[in-house]
Scaffold this active site. Sequence first.
Site, PDB file in Angstrom:
ATOM      1  N   ALA A  55       2.343 -24.035 -15.736  1.00  0.00           N
ATOM      2  CA  ALA A  55       3.185 -24.535 -14.653  1.00  0.00           C
ATOM      3  C   ALA A  55       4.249 -25.494 -15.172  1.00  0.00           C
ATOM      4  O   ALA A  55       5.401 -25.464 -14.730  1.00  0.00           O
ATOM      5  CB  ALA A  55       2.317 -25.229 -13.607  1.00  0.00           C
ATOM      6  N   VAL A  64      -8.328 -19.383 -21.035  1.00  0.00           N
ATOM      7  CA  VAL A  64      -8.293 -20.641 -20.281  1.00  0.00           C
ATOM      8  C   VAL A  64      -8.987 -20.521 -18.934  1.00  0.00           C
ATOM      9  O   VAL A  64      -9.862 -21.322 -18.593  1.00  0.00           O
ATOM     10  CB  VAL A  64      -6.828 -21.100 -20.096  1.00  0.00           C
ATOM     11  CG1 VAL A  64      -6.761 -22.292 -19.158  1.00  0.00           C
ATOM     12  CG2 VAL A  64      -6.211 -21.452 -21.447  1.00  0.00           C
ATOM     13  N   HIS A  74      -8.001 -50.914 -27.585  1.00  0.00           N
ATOM     14  CA  HIS A  74      -9.446 -50.784 -27.802  1.00  0.00           C
ATOM     15  C   HIS A  74     -10.192 -51.333 -26.592  1.00  0.00           C
ATOM     16  O   HIS A  74      -9.815 -52.375 -26.058  1.00  0.00           O
ATOM     17  CB  HIS A  74      -9.839 -51.573 -29.050  1.00  0.00           C
ATOM     18  CG  HIS A  74     -11.316 -51.589 -29.308  1.00  0.00           C
ATOM     19  ND1 HIS A  74     -11.992 -50.509 -29.828  1.00  0.00           N
ATOM     20  CD2 HIS A  74     -12.249 -52.550 -29.082  1.00  0.00           C
ATOM     21  CE1 HIS A  74     -13.283 -50.805 -29.943  1.00  0.00           C
ATOM     22  NE2 HIS A  74     -13.459 -52.038 -29.493  1.00  0.00           N
ATOM     23  N   GLU A 122     -16.297 -11.953 -23.977  1.00  0.00           N
ATOM     24  CA  GLU A 122     -14.938 -11.948 -24.513  1.00  0.00           C
ATOM     25  C   GLU A 122     -14.846 -10.903 -25.619  1.00  0.00           C
ATOM     26  O   GLU A 122     -15.634 -10.898 -26.556  1.00  0.00           O
ATOM     27  CB  GLU A 122     -14.587 -13.339 -25.062  1.00  0.00           C
ATOM     28  CG  GLU A 122     -13.291 -13.411 -25.854  1.00  0.00           C
ATOM     29  CD  GLU A 122     -12.083 -12.917 -25.087  1.00  0.00           C
ATOM     30  OE1 GLU A 122     -11.434 -11.965 -25.572  1.00  0.00           O
ATOM     31  OE2 GLU A 122     -11.801 -13.460 -24.000  1.00  0.00           O
ATOM     32  N   LYS A 159       3.590 -19.624   0.242  1.00  0.00           N
ATOM     33  CA  LYS A 159       3.713 -21.047   0.521  1.00  0.00           C
ATOM     34  C   LYS A 159       4.491 -21.749  -0.578  1.00  0.00           C
ATOM     35  O   LYS A 159       4.329 -21.433  -1.754  1.00  0.00           O
ATOM     36  CB  LYS A 159       2.327 -21.694   0.660  1.00  0.00           C
ATOM     37  CG  LYS A 159       1.550 -21.241   1.887  1.00  0.00           C
ATOM     38  CD  LYS A 159       0.204 -21.957   1.944  1.00  0.00           C
ATOM     39  CE  LYS A 159      -0.585 -21.561   3.179  1.00  0.00           C
ATOM     40  NZ  LYS A 159      -1.907 -22.234   3.212  1.00  0.00           N
ATOM     41  N   LEU A 160       5.308 -22.707  -0.200  1.00  0.00           N
ATOM     42  CA  LEU A 160       6.048 -23.517  -1.150  1.00  0.00           C
ATOM     43  C   LEU A 160       5.067 -24.188  -2.115  1.00  0.00           C
ATOM     44  O   LEU A 160       4.064 -24.771  -1.692  1.00  0.00           O
ATOM     45  CB  LEU A 160       6.850 -24.577  -0.397  1.00  0.00           C
ATOM     46  CG  LEU A 160       7.780 -25.456  -1.214  1.00  0.00           C
ATOM     47  CD1 LEU A 160       8.871 -24.626  -1.879  1.00  0.00           C
ATOM     48  CD2 LEU A 160       8.407 -26.536  -0.320  1.00  0.00           C
TER      49      LEU A 160
END
Length: 459
Positions: free
Chosen positions: A313, A181, A436, A201, A41-42
């Site tokens: 991206a 991420v 502020h 991890e 898909k585009l």
Amino acid sequence: MPAAAEKTYDLVVLGGGSGGYACALRAAELGMSVALVEKNKLGGTCLHMGCIPTKALLHAAEVADTARDGEQFGVRTTFESVDMAGVNKYKDGVVSRLHKGLQGLVKGKQIDYVEGEGKLVAKDTVAVGDRALVGKHVVLATGSYAKTLPGLEPTGRIMTSDQALSLDEVPGRVVVLGGGVIGVEFASIFRSFGSEVTVIEALPRLVALEDEAISKQLERSFRKRKVTVRTGVKFSGATQSDDAVTVSLESGDTVEADLLLVAVGRGPVAGGLGYEEVGVAMDRGFVLADERCRTNVEGVYAVGDIVPGLQLAHRGFAQGIFVAEDIAGLSPAPIDEAGIPRVTYCDPEIASVGYTEAQAKEKFGEVETYDYNLGGNGKSQILQTQGFVKLVREKDGPVVGVHMIGARMGEQVGEAQLIVNWEALPSEVAALIHAHPTQNEALGEAHLALAGKPLHAHA
């Protein structure tokens, strides 16, 4: 063999993701004839399987947390459950609207959009079925895929982010393999939806590409959210039954869960597409390109996740625009990879641009840093978030790194990238007025402190 080419385009783009479609749109704006090839898909991974759907899930997760925590703001809300059918309907609606908009843009630019699997068969030719698309220039933009580990196939209760985007129920227990991420974003989603989450991890810390101080704060925040974090431990295997998946670690420990999410990074989609046969230089599956996105084959460019570097991206998007302008003879300045902003949309959010403290010391020698705690920021107190803004500057020189963690800090990365890319001095940023009460003030306060005049901060 493909049939004879119908015409010669100025540009043939293979891949319709962020890098590919940006290149096609900009080239068409500049008066070029363009063919754009996409097998799915585009919009590519970002729109359909990455950035947009995951951030929609993260927003739904934020809404769940808001409902759950309303009483601390004096609002008596209750959290009942997460309706994954409703969440997916919302997520898919966002994707669908953006997809339709993008299709309209491509059609409006008179781009020849070709659906199908393309293959590079010559330095100037992409074959799609029996059709040959010949271009004066060819741009390779075929993107990336969700990696897994040898012998760990995504099936049943074991899945990558691709499958995790379409879950029909919230799992009770989740093991996330990988603390980068993608891993920490999904860990955040599942925890907000009510799952018990364990992140495994192999490296010594989460989000290892970020400044070490950011990693430590994220781990503290995750533990406060009752996300189990196990760093420095290696995965050794997984077995699954109808009811559960058991994850084995090299230490001999096991963790049982309802779902194992494999989040060990993304690999380039560059094999079997004719690149090597045409002579394009490759390294470990990636396409090699210089600072102007040129491969070693004349007239062939490469952008996005297939090129070594940050798999973002907006990097591919910027490279696509750069290539179109370069081909058009506009001589754009090469993209400075160190100046590309990065955001990780877990809770708390991480946003950064430029060099970490360790990288800056290696590059510049002597550096100065300052951490501004969000405890001194009014809007952050209103939002009940914790975190900090960390600045890294070359000794007596410009700011070369900005690293932030806290709710909504991704929205501050725009100014942060201007500071780093325009090589601003702390005193120059300190002279600017920050509205502020906003979290944006935290950037101003950090620069005030680094310029030698701390106000809402301890010297």
